[in-house]
Design a protein around this motif. Structure first.
Motif, short mmCIF file in Angstrom:
data_model
loop_
_atom_site.label_atom_id
_atom_site.label_comp_id
_atom_site.label_asym_id
_atom_site.label_seq_id
_atom_site.Cartn_x
_atom_site.Cartn_y
_atom_site.Cartn_z
N ALA A 98 -9.54 0.93 3.20
CA ALA A 98 -9.86 0.02 2.10
C ALA A 98 -11.14 0.40 1.38
O ALA A 98 -11.29 0.13 0.19
N ASN A 99 -12.03 1.06 2.09
CA ASN A 99 -13.32 1.42 1.51
C ASN A 99 -13.18 2.34 0.30
O ASN A 99 -14.06 2.37 -0.56
N VAL A 100 -12.07 3.09 0.23
CA VAL A 100 -11.89 4.02 -0.89
C VAL A 100 -10.65 3.68 -1.72
O VAL A 100 -10.12 4.52 -2.43
N THR A 101 -10.20 2.43 -1.61
CA THR A 101 -8.96 2.02 -2.29
C THR A 101 -9.24 0.95 -3.33
O THR A 101 -10.10 0.09 -3.14
N SER A 102 -8.50 0.97 -4.41
CA SER A 102 -8.68 0.00 -5.49
C SER A 102 -8.25 -1.39 -5.06
O SER A 102 -7.41 -1.55 -4.17
N ALA A 103 -8.82 -2.39 -5.71
CA ALA A 103 -8.48 -3.77 -5.40
C ALA A 103 -7.01 -4.05 -5.65
O ALA A 103 -6.37 -4.79 -4.89
N ASP A 104 -6.45 -3.48 -6.70
CA ASP A 104 -5.05 -3.73 -7.04
C ASP A 104 -4.11 -3.21 -5.95
O ASP A 104 -3.21 -3.93 -5.50
N THR A 105 -4.34 -1.98 -5.50
CA THR A 105 -3.51 -1.41 -4.44
C THR A 105 -3.67 -2.18 -3.15
O THR A 105 -2.70 -2.46 -2.44
N LEU A 106 -4.91 -2.56 -2.83
CA LEU A 106 -5.16 -3.33 -1.62
C LEU A 106 -4.42 -4.66 -1.65
O LEU A 106 -3.83 -5.08 -0.66
N GLY A 107 -4.49 -5.34 -2.79
CA GLY A 107 -3.83 -6.63 -2.90
C GLY A 107 -2.34 -6.53 -2.65
O GLY A 107 -1.75 -7.37 -1.95
N LYS A 108 -1.72 -5.50 -3.22
CA LYS A 108 -0.28 -5.32 -3.03
C LYS A 108 0.05 -5.01 -1.57
O LYS A 108 1.04 -5.52 -1.02
N ALA A 109 -0.76 -4.16 -0.95
CA ALA A 109 -0.50 -3.79 0.44
C ALA A 109 -0.70 -4.97 1.38
O ALA A 109 0.10 -5.20 2.29
N LEU A 110 -1.76 -5.73 1.17
CA LEU A 110 -2.05 -6.86 2.06
C LEU A 110 -0.97 -7.93 1.97
O LEU A 110 -0.68 -8.61 2.95
N LYS A 111 -0.38 -8.07 0.80
CA LYS A 111 0.72 -9.03 0.66
C LYS A 111 1.88 -8.65 1.56
O LYS A 111 2.54 -9.52 2.16
N ILE A 112 2.13 -7.34 1.68
CA ILE A 112 3.17 -6.85 2.57
C ILE A 112 2.73 -6.95 4.02
O ILE A 112 3.47 -7.41 4.91
N PHE A 113 1.51 -6.53 4.29
CA PHE A 113 0.99 -6.53 5.66
C PHE A 113 0.99 -7.92 6.27
O PHE A 113 1.28 -8.08 7.47
N ALA A 114 0.63 -8.91 5.48
CA ALA A 114 0.48 -10.27 6.01
C ALA A 114 1.78 -10.79 6.60
O ALA A 114 1.77 -11.60 7.53
N GLY A 115 2.90 -10.34 6.09
CA GLY A 115 4.19 -10.81 6.57
C GLY A 115 4.72 -10.06 7.77
O GLY A 115 5.66 -10.51 8.42
#
Length: 219
Positions: A98-115
């Motif tokens: 996450a330290n080198v990743t954009s907020a947009d990409t992180l948001g999309k990934a976390l939405k998947i990860f959370a489930g």
């Protein structure tokens, strides 16, 4: 109370000090609450390891704070939900990526990860480990490829594999004549019950691997 819930997860005074110092450095109440709730939702025994550790020379708690501030409200809630499924290794891998990743990409990934938290935890550790095993430098582009892979791959985990079955994955993983990095990929694919795992993760990095992945897998 978010403060009490977070502090209940800590046994090490150094971890409590690190957390409270980070909270004091945040000016936004929503960010403070999100950081506290994220720590408070960690499994027992994990918080101390994370809050007193370092990642690439930087305090882990600072990376967690930066992650919280990078996300919008929805992303923070997904992060908090995910935390209960992460062990220290999974969280460290998430923070490093996450330290080198954009907020947009992180948001999309976390939405998947959370489930699919347990799968996400394994995926994060696997992706981080394989970079180290194969000597791939973590850059913004590499991290983006990993998260993009997760966004496409994780929702499909559990589907019947359409290339090789899990039994063959196990055979590859146990074959002494196959390079260790391929065995590692195969073992992970077998654990997830599907060849798609291997292909999805390997595809963005075939050039960097420097090994004929598809040929070694017998495809």
């Amino acid at each position: 109370d978010s403060v009490l819930n977070a502090l209940k997860k800590l046994d090490d005074p150094a971890a409590a000090h690190a957390l409270l110092t980070s909270i004091d450095s945040l000016g936004d109440d929503a960010e403070k609450k999100a950081l506290l709730d994220a720590v408070g939702n960690l499994a027992p025994g994990q918080a101390d390891k994370v809050l007193t550790g370092t990642i690439d020379g930087k305090p882990s708690v600072e990376l967690l704070k930066e992650l919280v501030t990078k996300l919008d409200a929805a992303g923070r809630q997904d992060l908090i939900k995910l935390m209960s499924s992460l062990d220290a290794g999974g969280l460290n891998s998430l923070l490093r990526l996450a330290n080198v990743t954009s907020a947009d990409t992180l948001g999309k990934a976390l939405k998947i990860f959370a489930g699919k938290g347990d799968i996400a935890n394994n995926f994060l550790k696997f992706a981080d480990n394989i970079l180290g095993k194969l000597g791939i430098t973590l850059t913004a582009d590499v991290a983006a490829k990993i998260f993009d892979t997760a966004i496409k791959f994780i929702p499909a985990v559990g589907a019947v594999p359409n290339i090789i079955d899990a039994y063959n994955m196990g055979q590859i993983a146990n074959d002494p004549n196959i390079p260790p990095e391929i065995k590692y990929l195969a073992g992970f694919g077998a654990a997830l019950n599907g060849a798609d795992a291997i292909l999805a993760i390997a595809e963005p990095f075939i050039d960097e691997f420097g090994v004929p992945i598809l040929a070694s897998l017998g495809l």
